[in-house]
Design a protein around this motif. Structure first.
Motif, PDB file in Angstrom:
ATOM      1  N   PHE A 446       0.847  -1.190   0.000  1.00  0.00           N
ATOM      2  CA  PHE A 446       0.000   0.000   0.000  1.00  0.00           C
ATOM      3  C   PHE A 446       0.880   1.236   0.000  1.00  0.00           C
ATOM      4  CE2 PHE A 446       1.093   0.320   4.362  1.00  0.00           C
ATOM      5  CZ  PHE A 446       0.634   1.534   4.879  1.00  0.00           C
ATOM      6  N   ASP A 447       0.333   2.325  -0.483  1.00  0.00           N
ATOM      7  CA  ASP A 447       1.053   3.600  -0.518  1.00  0.00           C
ATOM      8  C   ASP A 447       0.538   4.456   0.632  1.00  0.00           C
ATOM      9  OD1 ASP A 447       2.136   6.067  -0.962  1.00  0.00           O
ATOM     10  OD2 ASP A 447       1.664   6.142  -3.098  1.00  0.00           O
ATOM     11  N   PRO A 448       1.304   4.637   1.712  1.00  0.00           N
ATOM     12  CA  PRO A 448       0.843   5.406   2.880  1.00  0.00           C
ATOM     13  C   PRO A 448       0.458   6.834   2.540  1.00  0.00           C
ATOM     14  CG  PRO A 448       2.859   4.178   3.374  1.00  0.00           C
ATOM     15  CD  PRO A 448       2.658   4.109   1.894  1.00  0.00           C
ATOM     16  N   ALA A 449       0.956   7.354   1.426  1.00  0.00           N
ATOM     17  CA  ALA A 449       0.657   8.746   1.065  1.00  0.00           C
ATOM     18  C   ALA A 449      -0.720   8.912   0.433  1.00  0.00           C
ATOM     19  CB  ALA A 449       1.726   9.269   0.106  1.00  0.00           C
ATOM     20  N   THR A 450      -1.439   7.800   0.218  1.00  0.00           N
ATOM     21  CA  THR A 450      -2.730   7.885  -0.490  1.00  0.00           C
ATOM     22  C   THR A 450      -3.916   7.685   0.463  1.00  0.00           C
ATOM     23  OG1 THR A 450      -2.624   5.516  -1.024  1.00  0.00           O
ATOM     24  CG2 THR A 450      -1.728   7.076  -2.648  1.00  0.00           C
ATOM     25  N   ARG A 451      -3.731   7.942   1.731  1.00  0.00           N
ATOM     26  CA  ARG A 451      -4.819   7.797   2.704  1.00  0.00           C
ATOM     27  C   ARG A 451      -6.032   8.609   2.249  1.00  0.00           C
ATOM     28  NH1 ARG A 451      -5.450   6.826   8.455  1.00  0.00           N
ATOM     29  NH2 ARG A 451      -7.193   8.080   9.265  1.00  0.00           N
ATOM     30  N   GLY A 452      -7.208   8.001   2.328  1.00  0.00           N
ATOM     31  CA  GLY A 452      -8.418   8.660   1.875  1.00  0.00           C
ATOM     32  C   GLY A 452      -8.671   8.479   0.393  1.00  0.00           C
ATOM     33  N   GLY A 453      -7.732   7.811  -0.313  1.00  0.00           N
ATOM     34  CA  GLY A 453      -7.966   7.486  -1.719  1.00  0.00           C
ATOM     35  C   GLY A 453      -7.434   8.489  -2.707  1.00  0.00           C
ATOM     36  N   ASN A 454      -6.553   9.394  -2.261  1.00  0.00           N
ATOM     37  CA  ASN A 454      -5.991  10.393  -3.180  1.00  0.00           C
ATOM     38  C   ASN A 454      -4.470  10.358  -3.117  1.00  0.00           C
ATOM     39  OD1 ASN A 454      -8.505  11.670  -4.060  1.00  0.00           O
ATOM     40  ND2 ASN A 454      -8.670  12.316  -1.909  1.00  0.00           N
ATOM     41  N   ALA A 455      -3.841  10.471  -4.272  1.00  0.00           N
ATOM     42  CA  ALA A 455      -2.389  10.458  -4.349  1.00  0.00           C
ATOM     43  C   ALA A 455      -1.855  11.884  -4.399  1.00  0.00           C
ATOM     44  CB  ALA A 455      -1.934   9.689  -5.579  1.00  0.00           C
ATOM     45  N   PRO A 456      -0.807  12.213  -3.575  1.00  0.00           N
ATOM     46  CA  PRO A 456      -0.261  13.583  -3.604  1.00  0.00           C
ATOM     47  C   PRO A 456       0.396  13.927  -4.928  1.00  0.00           C
ATOM     48  CG  PRO A 456       1.101  12.115  -2.264  1.00  0.00           C
ATOM     49  CD  PRO A 456      -0.145  11.361  -2.599  1.00  0.00           C
ATOM     50  N   ASP A 457       0.836  12.921  -5.646  1.00  0.00           N
ATOM     51  CA  ASP A 457       1.466  13.194  -6.944  1.00  0.00           C
ATOM     52  C   ASP A 457       0.446  13.224  -8.077  1.00  0.00           C
ATOM     53  OD1 ASP A 457       0.772  10.567  -7.105  1.00  0.00           O
ATOM     54  OD2 ASP A 457       2.807   9.795  -7.359  1.00  0.00           O
ATOM     55  N   ALA A 458      -0.829  13.211  -7.720  1.00  0.00           N
ATOM     56  CA  ALA A 458      -1.940  13.333  -8.680  1.00  0.00           C
ATOM     57  C   ALA A 458      -2.028  12.160  -9.636  1.00  0.00           C
ATOM     58  CB  ALA A 458      -1.856  14.651  -9.452  1.00  0.00           C
ATOM     59  N   ARG A 459      -1.366  11.045  -9.328  1.00  0.00           N
ATOM     60  CA  ARG A 459      -1.515   9.895 -10.217  1.00  0.00           C
ATOM     61  C   ARG A 459      -2.930   9.332 -10.042  1.00  0.00           C
ATOM     62  NH1 ARG A 459       1.391   7.433  -5.971  1.00  0.00           N
ATOM     63  NH2 ARG A 459       0.608   5.366  -5.323  1.00  0.00           N
ATOM     64  N   LYS A 460      -3.444   8.750 -11.090  1.00  0.00           N
ATOM     65  CA  LYS A 460      -4.824   8.301 -11.108  1.00  0.00           C
ATOM     66  C   LYS A 460      -4.891   6.778 -11.183  1.00  0.00           C
ATOM     67  CE  LYS A 460      -6.447  12.539 -11.394  1.00  0.00           C
ATOM     68  NZ  LYS A 460      -7.238  13.153 -10.286  1.00  0.00           N
ATOM     69  N   VAL A 461      -5.898   6.243 -10.538  1.00  0.00           N
ATOM     70  CA  VAL A 461      -6.258   4.840 -10.747  1.00  0.00           C
ATOM     71  C   VAL A 461      -7.737   4.808 -11.095  1.00  0.00           C
ATOM     72  CG1 VAL A 461      -4.493   3.917  -9.192  1.00  0.00           C
ATOM     73  CG2 VAL A 461      -6.767   4.447  -8.303  1.00  0.00           C
ATOM     74  N   LYS A 462      -8.109   3.920 -11.989  1.00  0.00           N
ATOM     75  CA  LYS A 462      -9.497   3.889 -12.456  1.00  0.00           C
ATOM     76  C   LYS A 462     -10.392   3.013 -11.592  1.00  0.00           C
ATOM     77  CE  LYS A 462      -8.703   5.000 -17.312  1.00  0.00           C
ATOM     78  NZ  LYS A 462      -8.949   4.602 -18.727  1.00  0.00           N
ATOM     79  N   GLY A 463      -9.803   2.078 -10.862  1.00  0.00           N
ATOM     80  CA  GLY A 463     -10.627   1.138 -10.115  1.00  0.00           C
ATOM     81  C   GLY A 463     -10.683   1.444  -8.633  1.00  0.00           C
ATOM     82  N   THR A 464     -11.897   1.358  -8.068  1.00  0.00           N
ATOM     83  CA  THR A 464     -12.094   1.461  -6.619  1.00  0.00           C
ATOM     84  C   THR A 464     -12.866   0.233  -6.173  1.00  0.00           C
ATOM     85  OG1 THR A 464     -12.150   3.882  -6.673  1.00  0.00           O
ATOM     86  CG2 THR A 464     -13.096   2.799  -4.742  1.00  0.00           C
ATOM     87  N   ILE A 465     -12.342  -0.488  -5.207  1.00  0.00           N
ATOM     88  CA  ILE A 465     -13.000  -1.711  -4.743  1.00  0.00           C
ATOM     89  C   ILE A 465     -13.265  -1.625  -3.245  1.00  0.00           C
ATOM     90  CG2 ILE A 465     -11.957  -3.095  -6.576  1.00  0.00           C
ATOM     91  CD1 ILE A 465      -9.993  -4.208  -4.538  1.00  0.00           C
ATOM     92  N   HIS A 466     -14.200  -2.445  -2.771  1.00  0.00           N
ATOM     93  CA  HIS A 466     -14.519  -2.459  -1.346  1.00  0.00           C
ATOM     94  C   HIS A 466     -13.770  -3.599  -0.670  1.00  0.00           C
ATOM     95  CE1 HIS A 466     -17.510  -5.182  -3.144  1.00  0.00           C
ATOM     96  NE2 HIS A 466     -17.500  -5.826  -1.978  1.00  0.00           N
ATOM     97  N   TRP A 467     -13.757  -3.588   0.642  1.00  0.00           N
ATOM     98  CA  TRP A 467     -12.922  -4.507   1.407  1.00  0.00           C
ATOM     99  C   TRP A 467     -13.401  -4.531   2.850  1.00  0.00           C
ATOM    100  CZ3 TRP A 467     -10.395  -2.190   5.536  1.00  0.00           C
ATOM    101  CH2 TRP A 467     -10.473  -0.783   5.530  1.00  0.00           C
ATOM    102  N   VAL A 468     -12.930  -5.480   3.597  1.00  0.00           N
ATOM    103  CA  VAL A 468     -13.074  -5.483   5.058  1.00  0.00           C
ATOM    104  C   VAL A 468     -11.797  -6.051   5.646  1.00  0.00           C
ATOM    105  CG1 VAL A 468     -15.602  -5.695   5.117  1.00  0.00           C
ATOM    106  CG2 VAL A 468     -14.176  -7.769   5.099  1.00  0.00           C
TER     107      VAL A 468
END
Length: 566
Positions: A446-468
């Motif tokens: 995991f990338d600790p800098a992407t907490r909350g689902g956003n990357a500080p370097d503005a890189r994008k990912v198209k997929g969002t999945i759920h988890w537990v």
């Protein structure tokens, strides 16, 4: 209850226009009294809901009252269980009959007196033909007039004596009946001397063995309306051909009932992929094709309630379908749309995984737990937020990973990065398989800098999945309910409706849920994000939560039918 439901702005259908005109002309002294008259011989289904909404809605809109009246005139099929379920269903649907709860059986003495009066007036007689003789030899058919029963020539005195002896229990079931003397050549076969009383030596669930003769519905119904001062009696279209008999009964005793009630017919609610016949529903229950009247696959109101369908969605459907004179069939997808519309605005959101695939976050510390913020309902800011436990071991849906993804697949795959809902970006680094080659675990970073689902370097990912979390989540039994029938019109064109049952109408699986879901009381409805709406079943326990799928997030059936060219 009743004053909070959506009736004030109902569109003026032909029935409401009629009632409005009756009030203008002061036909009933400005009164509006309606009634909902179920038979306590089964559970109410969604078809009854349309009648309930109309009967109670019209009364409420016009400052009137609606009577809940049980037509308990057939003791061989009636039961207190059905009576209680009907009362609960009417109230659950949002209507209050207050003190206006009545029973046909409370009028048995008055009905008997009315029958005696018809005999005295020469308008009824005792017939001792068997049912087979009547049907085969005397009634006639649409092209042939009937012929008189031998009993038609009996004297008034003999008819009165036989009717009294029928009441006293002297004769066996089927030995004779009381018929109305009307017209054996009528083109309406219902008017060819119909039965108005028959012998039934059966225990009545309210009156025990006091009576052994019982009025037929077509005789009892108009009298009940008249006794109670009903002004507008709404029936479904199959009763249109019975209306002349309704009027005949009241006209024949009209000196007793000024301003007699008016019967008006409207189209019933029919849904695709559904059966509404009480006989067929009873068969499904008694032959154990379903698990009782409140099985969440049943179209009964109790089944729908257990499934988690809100009463407001059923009322919304009835408003959308409207009140017409034309029979038709409504796509069950419209009901599902109404359910989604209601639940989307009210159901809190949670995360659940129904087909778990283990994910190990290799760069997250063992034993570590990080709380993340999750929104309870994006549609309702006042719903607030909750905490999610992010841990080293997680579960995701098996369908959210593919070894060799096709074009357009944006979920997890080897070397690919996705966003965890409310969490971090994760990247699949290694795939673990068993001896059969089945994927059993994914090892990701995991990338600790992407907490909350956003990357500080503005890189994008198209997929969002759920988890537990694998360690913090709880196991649960999840019942995936679907339509009970595969056919659009079960039983149509001579088909056996039982052969059209959907073999996949329920699947029971083991899911993993956020811990908070295990604390919800039975009847609570939530959205499992990306999966659908689910309701806590009464079978649930703290040790073993049980959830029923109410409806999926999208109409998968319509898409499937479109692909198959249906």
């Amino acid at each position: 209850m009743a004053d909070s439901i959506e009736t004030k702005n109902e569109p003026l259908d032909f029935i409401r226009e009629m009632v409005e005109e009756d009030k203008k002309t002061n036909l009933f002294g400005g009164r509006v009294v309606t009634r909902f008259p179920p038979e306590p011989n089964g559970y109410l289904h969604i078809g009854h809901a349309k009648a309930i909404c109309l009967d109670f809605g019209v009364a409420q809109e016009n400052g009137g009252v609606c009577h809940l009246r049980f037509d308990d005139t057939n003791p061989t099929k009636e039961d207190t269980e059905y009576e209680e379920s009907i009362i609960n269903d009417v109230r659950w649907l949002g209507f209050d009959f207050g003190e206006h709860l009545y029973y046909a059986s409370d009028y048995f003495e008055k009905m008997y007196e009315c029958a005696v009066e018809l005999i005295r007036r020469g308008k009824a007689y005792i017939c001792d033909l068997t049912a087979e003789q009547w049907d085969n030899e005397y009634r006639g058919d649409l092209s042939t007039p009937g012929k008189d029963s031998p009993g038609r020539s009996r004297s008034v005195e003999e008819n009165l004596d036989l009717f009294r002896r029928m009441r006293e229990g002297e004769f066996e079931d089927g030995a004779m009946v009381l018929r109305a003397r009307i017209d054996m050549s009528s083109p309406n076969i219902n008017m060819r001397d119909p039965v108005i009383y028959r012998i039934r030596h059966a225990h009545h669930f309210r009156h025990g063995d006091k009576w052994c003769i019982y009025p037929m519905y077509d005789f009892a119904h108009p009298l009940e309306d008249a006794f109670e001062g009903v002004t507008h009696s709404f029936c479904t279209l199959e009763f249109e051909i019975h209306r002349p008999l309704y009027d005949w009964v009241l006209d024949s005793l009209g000196y007793t009932f000024p301003n007699r009630p008016r019967q008006t017919e409207f189209s019933r609610l029919n849904l695709t992929a559904t059966v509404m016949s009480k006989r067929k529903l009873l068969q499904l229950v008694k032959e154990h094709y379903v698990n009782g009247w409140d099985d969440p696959r049943m179209p009964t109101l109790s089944g729908m309630r257990r499934r988690g369908i809100p009463a407001s969605a059923i009322r919304r459907l009835c408003r959308t379908v409207g009140v017409t004179k034309f029979d038709g069939i409504t796509d069950v997808a419209l009901l599902e749309h109404c359910i989604r519309e209601e639940l989307n605005a009210t159901a809190p959101r949670f995360l659940a995984v129904l087909d778990p695939l283990k994910v190990t976050i290799t760069n997250f510390p063992e034993g570590g737990v990080e709380p993340l913020e999750a929104v309870n309902n994006p549609e309702d800011p006042a719903a607030g937020s909750r905490k999610l436990a992010f841990t080293r071991e997680l579960y995701i849906e098996r369908a959210d990973f593919m070894m060799e993804p096709p074009k357009g697949y944006f979920r997890l795959a080897p070397g690919r990065e996705v966003r965890l809902r409310y969490g971090y970006f994760i990247k699949c680094e290694e795939v673990i398989t068993d001896a059969a080659g089945e994927v059993v675990e994914l090892r990701c970073t995991f990338d600790p800098a992407t907490r909350g689902g956003n990357a500080p370097d503005a890189r994008k990912v198209k997929g969002t999945i759920h988890w537990v979390s694998a360690t913090e989540s709880v196991p649960a039994e999840v019942r995936l309910y679907d339509r009970l029938f595969t056919a659009e019109e079960p039983g149509a064109n001579g088909a056996n409706f039982l052969e059209q049952l959907n073999p996949d109408s329920v699947k029971v699986i083991e899911g993993r849920l956020e811990p908070a879901l295990a604390l919800l009381p039975a009847g609570s409805t939530v959205q499992f994000e990306r999966l659908g709406y689910f309701t806590v079943d009464p079978d649930t326990t703290l040790e073993r939560p049980v959830f029923n799928r109410t409806v999926t997030l999208k109409d998968s059936w319509s898409k499937q039918n479109a692909k198959q060219g249906r």
